[in-house]
Design a protein around this motif. Sequence first.
Motif, PDB file in Angstrom:
ATOM      1  N   VAL A  79       0.843  -1.205   0.000  1.00 27.61           N
ATOM      2  CA  VAL A  79       0.000   0.000   0.000  1.00 27.61           C
ATOM      3  C   VAL A  79       0.879   1.257   0.000  1.00 27.61           C
ATOM      4  CG1 VAL A  79      -1.707   1.319   1.332  1.00 27.61           C
ATOM      5  CG2 VAL A  79      -1.974  -1.146   1.062  1.00 27.61           C
ATOM      6  N   ASP A  80       2.008   1.218   0.744  1.00 22.47           N
ATOM      7  CA  ASP A  80       2.938   2.364   0.735  1.00 22.47           C
ATOM      8  C   ASP A  80       3.500   2.603  -0.664  1.00 22.47           C
ATOM      9  OD1 ASP A  80       2.703   3.192   3.332  1.00 22.47           O
ATOM     10  OD2 ASP A  80       4.289   1.882   4.101  1.00 22.47           O
ATOM     11  N   ASP A  81       3.862   1.500  -1.341  1.00 20.86           N
ATOM     12  CA  ASP A  81       4.389   1.614  -2.719  1.00 20.86           C
ATOM     13  C   ASP A  81       3.328   2.198  -3.644  1.00 20.86           C
ATOM     14  OD1 ASP A  81       6.708   0.513  -1.860  1.00 20.86           O
ATOM     15  OD2 ASP A  81       6.370  -1.485  -2.689  1.00 20.86           O
ATOM     16  N   MET A  82       2.073   1.758  -3.426  1.00 23.29           N
ATOM     17  CA  MET A  82       0.966   2.252  -4.255  1.00 23.29           C
ATOM     18  C   MET A  82       0.826   3.774  -4.088  1.00 23.29           C
ATOM     19  SD  MET A  82      -3.033   1.227  -3.880  1.00 23.29           S
ATOM     20  CE  MET A  82      -3.395   2.331  -2.528  1.00 23.29           C
ATOM     21  N   LEU A  83       0.877   4.242  -2.822  1.00 20.55           N
ATOM     22  CA  LEU A  83       0.717   5.674  -2.562  1.00 20.55           C
ATOM     23  C   LEU A  83       1.933   6.485  -3.028  1.00 20.55           C
ATOM     24  CD1 LEU A  83      -0.811   5.523   1.042  1.00 20.55           C
ATOM     25  CD2 LEU A  83      -2.005   6.165  -1.034  1.00 20.55           C
ATOM     26  N   GLY A  84       3.116   5.912  -2.838  1.00 22.24           N
ATOM     27  CA  GLY A  84       4.334   6.668  -3.143  1.00 22.24           C
ATOM     28  C   GLY A  84       4.782   6.583  -4.586  1.00 22.24           C
ATOM     29  N   TYR A  85       4.424   5.480  -5.265  1.00 23.54           N
ATOM     30  CA  TYR A  85       4.947   5.299  -6.622  1.00 23.54           C
ATOM     31  C   TYR A  85       3.846   5.067  -7.660  1.00 23.54           C
ATOM     32  CZ  TYR A  85       7.159   3.062 -10.631  1.00 23.54           C
ATOM     33  OH  TYR A  85       7.520   2.747 -11.912  1.00 23.54           O
ATOM     34  N   ASP A  86       2.963   4.078  -7.401  1.00 26.01           N
ATOM     35  CA  ASP A  86       1.999   3.676  -8.439  1.00 26.01           C
ATOM     36  C   ASP A  86       1.021   4.782  -8.831  1.00 26.01           C
ATOM     37  OD1 ASP A  86       3.099   1.144  -8.522  1.00 26.01           O
ATOM     38  OD2 ASP A  86       1.793   0.359  -6.947  1.00 26.01           O
ATOM     39  N   ILE A  87       0.461   5.493  -7.819  1.00 30.51           N
ATOM     40  CA  ILE A  87      -0.531   6.526  -8.146  1.00 30.51           C
ATOM     41  C   ILE A  87       0.119   7.708  -8.882  1.00 30.51           C
ATOM     42  CG2 ILE A  87      -2.158   8.211  -7.162  1.00 30.51           C
ATOM     43  CD1 ILE A  87      -3.020   6.073  -5.178  1.00 30.51           C
ATOM     44  N   PRO A  88       1.287   8.226  -8.407  1.00 27.25           N
ATOM     45  CA  PRO A  88       1.939   9.295  -9.187  1.00 27.25           C
ATOM     46  C   PRO A  88       2.266   8.855 -10.619  1.00 27.25           C
ATOM     47  CG  PRO A  88       2.927   9.132  -7.009  1.00 27.25           C
ATOM     48  CD  PRO A  88       1.980   7.991  -7.128  1.00 27.25           C
ATOM     49  N   GLU A  89       2.686   7.582 -10.760  1.00 26.08           N
ATOM     50  CA  GLU A  89       3.029   7.051 -12.090  1.00 26.08           C
ATOM     51  C   GLU A  89       1.778   6.985 -12.981  1.00 26.08           C
ATOM     52  OE1 GLU A  89       5.833   5.739 -14.832  1.00 26.08           O
ATOM     53  OE2 GLU A  89       6.094   6.642 -12.861  1.00 26.08           O
ATOM     54  N   LEU A  90       0.663   6.568 -12.373  1.00 26.84           N
ATOM     55  CA  LEU A  90      -0.614   6.482 -13.107  1.00 26.84           C
ATOM     56  C   LEU A  90      -1.020   7.863 -13.618  1.00 26.84           C
ATOM     57  CD1 LEU A  90      -3.268   4.820 -13.776  1.00 26.84           C
ATOM     58  CD2 LEU A  90      -4.117   5.603 -11.578  1.00 26.84           C
ATOM     59  N   LEU A  91      -0.910   8.869 -12.747  1.00 31.32           N
ATOM     60  CA  LEU A  91      -1.294  10.236 -13.135  1.00 31.32           C
ATOM     61  C   LEU A  91      -0.364  10.763 -14.224  1.00 31.32           C
ATOM     62  CD1 LEU A  91      -2.132  11.780  -9.651  1.00 31.32           C
ATOM     63  CD2 LEU A  91      -3.681  10.813 -11.326  1.00 31.32           C
ATOM     64  N   LYS A  92       0.891  10.352 -14.154  1.00 32.75           N
ATOM     65  CA  LYS A  92       1.860  10.791 -15.167  1.00 32.75           C
ATOM     66  C   LYS A  92       1.505  10.178 -16.526  1.00 32.75           C
ATOM     67  CE  LYS A  92       6.699  10.277 -15.991  1.00 32.75           C
ATOM     68  NZ  LYS A  92       7.870   9.565 -15.482  1.00 32.75           N
ATOM     69  N   ASN A  93       1.096   8.909 -16.509  1.00 37.13           N
ATOM     70  CA  ASN A  93       0.773   8.202 -17.763  1.00 37.13           C
ATOM     71  C   ASN A  93      -0.466   8.769 -18.444  1.00 37.13           C
ATOM     72  OD1 ASN A  93       2.913   6.540 -17.369  1.00 37.13           O
ATOM     73  ND2 ASN A  93       1.732   4.821 -16.554  1.00 37.13           N
ATOM     74  N   ARG A 110      -1.720  11.989 -18.064  1.00 39.23           N
ATOM     75  CA  ARG A 110      -1.836  13.449 -18.102  1.00 39.23           C
ATOM     76  C   ARG A 110      -1.946  13.891 -19.567  1.00 39.23           C
ATOM     77  NH1 ARG A 110       4.450  14.877 -16.545  1.00 39.23           N
ATOM     78  NH2 ARG A 110       5.297  14.215 -18.532  1.00 39.23           N
ATOM     79  N   ASN A 111      -1.997  15.180 -19.798  1.00 40.16           N
ATOM     80  CA  ASN A 111      -2.068  15.722 -21.158  1.00 40.16           C
ATOM     81  C   ASN A 111      -0.868  15.205 -21.964  1.00 40.16           C
ATOM     82  OD1 ASN A 111      -1.923  17.472 -23.448  1.00 40.16           O
ATOM     83  ND2 ASN A 111      -3.093  19.011 -22.325  1.00 40.16           N
ATOM     84  N   PRO A 112      -1.112  14.478 -23.080  1.00 33.87           N
ATOM     85  CA  PRO A 112       0.009  13.861 -23.812  1.00 33.87           C
ATOM     86  C   PRO A 112       0.978  14.876 -24.420  1.00 33.87           C
ATOM     87  CG  PRO A 112      -2.049  13.623 -25.037  1.00 33.87           C
ATOM     88  CD  PRO A 112      -2.404  14.164 -23.704  1.00 33.87           C
ATOM     89  N   TYR A 113       0.570  16.151 -24.444  1.00 34.05           N
ATOM     90  CA  TYR A 113       1.444  17.162 -25.055  1.00 34.05           C
ATOM     91  C   TYR A 113       2.234  17.955 -24.018  1.00 34.05           C
ATOM     92  CZ  TYR A 113      -1.162  15.969 -29.198  1.00 34.05           C
ATOM     93  OH  TYR A 113      -1.707  15.262 -30.242  1.00 34.05           O
ATOM     94  N   GLU A 114       2.159  17.513 -22.754  1.00 36.81           N
ATOM     95  CA  GLU A 114       2.923  18.220 -21.709  1.00 36.81           C
ATOM     96  C   GLU A 114       4.371  17.765 -21.733  1.00 36.81           C
ATOM     97  OE1 GLU A 114       1.011  17.789 -17.933  1.00 36.81           O
ATOM     98  OE2 GLU A 114      -0.472  19.330 -18.387  1.00 36.81           O
TER      99      GLU A 114
END
Length: 544
Positions: free
Chosen positions: A524-538, A540-544
């Motif tokens: 769960v710590d990995d999910m909060l610290g890594y997986d969710i930020p990575e998901l949002l990065k994937n 986000r606006n593809p032209y950013e």
Amino acid sequence: MEIGQYPASSCSKEHQKIYQEWFALADADGDGRITGPDAIKFFGMSKLSRADLKQVWAIADTRRQGYLGFPEFITAMQLVSLAQAGNEITQDSLKRDDLVSLNPPVMEGLDALLAKSKHLVKRVDPEMDGYPQEQSHLTNKWFSSKSSKKIPLTAVTSVIDGLKKLYIEKLKPLEVTYKFNDFVSPLLTSSDFDAKPMVMLLGQYSTGKTTFIKHLLRTSYPGAHIGPEPTTDRFVVVMSGPDERTIPGNTIAVQADMPFSGLTTFGTAFLSKFECSQMRHPLLEHITFVDTPGVLSGEKQRTQRSYDFTGVTSWFAAKCDLILLLFDPHKLDISDEFKRVIGSLRGHDDKIRVVLNKADQVDTQQLMRVYGALMWSLGKVLNTPEVSRVYIGSFNDKPINESAVGPLGKELFEREQDDLLSDLKDIPKKACDRRINEFVKRARAAKIHAYIIGHLKKEMPTMMGKAKAQQRLIDNLPDEFAKVQREYHLPSGDFPYVEHFKEVLSGYSFDKFEKVKPKMIQAVDDMLGYDIPELLKNFRNPYE
């Protein structure tokens, strides 16, 4: 009022047919969604600059879902067409009158690609609401599957899909192991993630809750009752549906595609006082309203409720995107039950908005005093130095009583009404961000819950005196919470209510609890610290 409006309706049938073919070509995997990589390939044919395309995506994907459905695709194409004609692209571009007659954009090399793929083109239903059925059914299977097989990343085509995957693989095992669903909140289902944003109205009887919904819809909803006495005696969910009808609570709670299965824990006594009112309405395509019974004053009436009213409002508060507390200038006293209800909204302060309704029933001087008295009462109940935003107005279909409030008051009410409506308009846009916020909140609560249960198990003797030890732990629960807090360096504000926790604990044998499993907590710590930020990065606006 136009909320979350897409211009599929402001596009001619002839152009919709053209966009259907383009959409089918751009949607490489045929799931009814154009994700970032699809868009980069297809939109590149417009030869617009990266900055222009970034703006096109930002306006089309207004809900920040990470993909474009068919209506959003039409929006994007119309914006591309405007940009090619040399217009500046802004949010206001969608309000232009000439959108219907706007020609499709020039896409270089598109005709050749269409000719090649003519035999592969799938038809897209122009009535489709941007959330394709196939994808929804696919993610539903993840929840019903008994196997704990990993969900492939390729199956994830939006932020919400990503959250479902993380929940099933990482958070749900922790919740099941430590019985989180019995203590805090039922396990999530696919429909909890896919549900439309919800707005709940709370207040004492006759403060204008049902009238407020009627005012926004500009029509009455099936089963609505309005009167000076307590008229709404049940929780009514007003949502979009194919026809006008009311569905009883027991039926709605067992429907897998509805996010209300968790309400079965409140029993038949509550479900008989719960119903769903469905009707076709453009506003309900984007928002669901929850109308509630008037909160009672006095202790005697409270004891006559056959279900846990505060528990139900707390359940809805966790699911809602906005909670409106309605007050009437003649009913400013906050009763015991209302105080308990507001107390049950703890942790959802960011969603609360206060509405001083029927404000044109008093003159300007009285209104000033009423406002001051309301702020004083709320300050005592909400227990915070800052008080939520208070909107003053008269939210009904009658013209404002100018003889009481004067021209200044009329202007104030109109401005306040506009502010509240813009708050409501933002709800669909912020729905995805709200889902992430609630998900992270839930993950933190589940982690603290696991630490508490593991600690209680550790404190139990192995052989003799188990019943005495359990009773001692329950009696000294605040001290045990403090020990857990110190041991794992957790914030005290995130711990559950002691009294409620004691109540649920008394029905369990601590001996059967699980010990703390560091691997599960780490996941769960990995999910909060890594997986969710990575998901949002994937996504986000593809032209950013």
